[in-house]
Design a protein around this motif. Sequence first.
Motif, PDB file in Angstrom:
ATOM      1  N   THR A  27      73.935  31.822  35.899  1.00 23.84           N
ATOM      2  CA  THR A  27      72.683  32.574  35.955  1.00 23.84           C
ATOM      3  C   THR A  27      71.812  32.162  37.140  1.00 23.84           C
ATOM      4  O   THR A  27      71.253  33.009  37.845  1.00 23.84           O
ATOM      5  CB  THR A  27      71.890  32.364  34.651  1.00 23.84           C
ATOM      6  N   THR A  28      71.693  30.863  37.360  1.00 18.57           N
ATOM      7  CA  THR A  28      70.844  30.354  38.435  1.00 18.57           C
ATOM      8  C   THR A  28      71.314  30.828  39.798  1.00 18.57           C
ATOM      9  O   THR A  28      70.506  31.247  40.640  1.00 18.57           O
ATOM     10  CB  THR A  28      70.806  28.820  38.407  1.00 18.57           C
ATOM     11  N   MET A  29      72.621  30.781  40.022  1.00 20.11           N
ATOM     12  CA  MET A  29      73.167  31.187  41.313  1.00 20.11           C
ATOM     13  C   MET A  29      72.900  32.666  41.583  1.00 20.11           C
ATOM     14  O   MET A  29      72.491  33.051  42.684  1.00 20.11           O
ATOM     15  CB  MET A  29      74.672  30.924  41.350  1.00 20.11           C
ATOM     16  N   ARG A 109      65.970  35.096  34.953  1.00 19.91           N
ATOM     17  CA  ARG A 109      65.713  33.698  34.601  1.00 19.91           C
ATOM     18  C   ARG A 109      65.396  32.946  35.887  1.00 19.91           C
ATOM     19  O   ARG A 109      66.249  32.864  36.783  1.00 19.91           O
ATOM     20  CB  ARG A 109      66.920  33.060  33.914  1.00 19.91           C
ATOM     21  N   PRO A 110      64.178  32.405  36.026  1.00 20.56           N
ATOM     22  CA  PRO A 110      63.774  31.751  37.283  1.00 20.56           C
ATOM     23  C   PRO A 110      64.737  30.651  37.712  1.00 20.56           C
ATOM     24  O   PRO A 110      65.098  29.789  36.897  1.00 20.56           O
ATOM     25  CB  PRO A 110      62.396  31.161  36.931  1.00 20.56           C
ATOM     26  N   PRO A 111      65.171  30.646  38.969  1.00 21.53           N
ATOM     27  CA  PRO A 111      66.031  29.570  39.463  1.00 21.53           C
ATOM     28  C   PRO A 111      65.369  28.206  39.333  1.00 21.53           C
ATOM     29  O   PRO A 111      66.046  27.183  39.168  1.00 21.53           O
ATOM     30  CB  PRO A 111      66.247  29.939  40.938  1.00 21.53           C
ATOM     31  N   THR A 112      64.030  28.177  39.407  1.00 24.17           N
ATOM     32  CA  THR A 112      63.297  26.921  39.301  1.00 24.17           C
ATOM     33  C   THR A 112      63.218  26.409  37.866  1.00 24.17           C
ATOM     34  O   THR A 112      62.657  25.341  37.619  1.00 24.17           O
ATOM     35  CB  THR A 112      61.879  27.093  39.872  1.00 24.17           C
ATOM     36  N   ALA A 113      63.790  27.180  36.921  1.00 26.45           N
ATOM     37  CA  ALA A 113      63.900  26.687  35.549  1.00 26.45           C
ATOM     38  C   ALA A 113      65.212  25.950  35.367  1.00 26.45           C
ATOM     39  O   ALA A 113      65.599  25.610  34.246  1.00 26.45           O
ATOM     40  CB  ALA A 113      63.810  27.851  34.552  1.00 26.45           C
ATOM     41  N   ASP A 114      65.902  25.703  36.486  1.00 21.02           N
ATOM     42  CA  ASP A 114      67.146  24.928  36.504  1.00 21.02           C
ATOM     43  C   ASP A 114      66.874  23.650  37.295  1.00 21.02           C
ATOM     44  O   ASP A 114      66.454  23.710  38.461  1.00 21.02           O
ATOM     45  CB  ASP A 114      68.257  25.749  37.156  1.00 21.02           C
ATOM     46  N   PHE A 115      67.093  22.505  36.688  1.00 20.14           N
ATOM     47  CA  PHE A 115      66.787  21.234  37.354  1.00 20.14           C
ATOM     48  C   PHE A 115      67.612  21.055  38.618  1.00 20.14           C
ATOM     49  O   PHE A 115      67.187  20.381  39.566  1.00 20.14           O
ATOM     50  CB  PHE A 115      67.030  20.056  36.404  1.00 20.14           C
ATOM     51  N   GLY A 116      68.802  21.658  38.660  1.00 19.85           N
ATOM     52  CA  GLY A 116      69.629  21.559  39.860  1.00 19.85           C
ATOM     53  C   GLY A 116      68.935  22.155  41.072  1.00 19.85           C
ATOM     54  O   GLY A 116      69.039  21.631  42.186  1.00 19.85           O
TER      55      GLY A 116
END
Length: 230
Positions: A27-29, A109-116
């Motif tokens: 999702t983040t990518m 889903r915001p990419p910044t909601a992923d710690f990576g």
Amino acid sequence: MGSSDVDFFIHSYYEFKLFGTTLSINTTMVTTVIVCLILLALILFARHEIMKNYDEPNVVQNVVEMIVEKMDAMVENNMGIHAKKYLNYVEALMAFIFLSNISGLFGLRPPTADFGTTFGLALITFVMIEYAWIKTKGFGIIKDLLDPFPIFLPINIISEFATPVSMSLRLFGNVTAGTIMLGLWYALMPWFAKIGIPAFLHAYFDFFSGAIQTYVFGMLTMVFVANRYE
């Protein structure tokens, strides 16, 4: 609508093996690529409008110039004579973080909601901080690490590496909290509570809080880097 209607977790869309290691497109990518494409489209659109109406500025050109002037002034006020070297990076960084933070407004889903993602951004800032420190002090950084007494060396080293961790956790925690809060609202509240009210929640968690976190991350980057030149 039940709890299954909302999902704020990171999911893998496609998995593949590379050199014996299983990698996935998640999702983040996907959202990061979308954010970058939107940012690129906005830049190209602004450039087109500016070039087309160079002699007679239109609304788009005036807005873009105002934003750029405000951003330039902010970087210059915080970084002084070193601002010119970091203008492009800081402004690109803040633009990416802001668009990532508000992507929840569009159902992403915001990419910044992923710690990576946030840790990667913080690591770039960390490298810039250490580079500025070494460039300014050279071997004098050893003396700084031993201040005020040699026994403080481990603590000083830990404090250095704590910078990217604290920066990334601050951004990640705030954005993720908003994502989870909105997800729980949609999942647990009755249907009539999902009409109208979520607009105000999105305005706060996605836009207002997203703007604040963008400003905080950008300010910390500028202040930490500028301090290394003193």
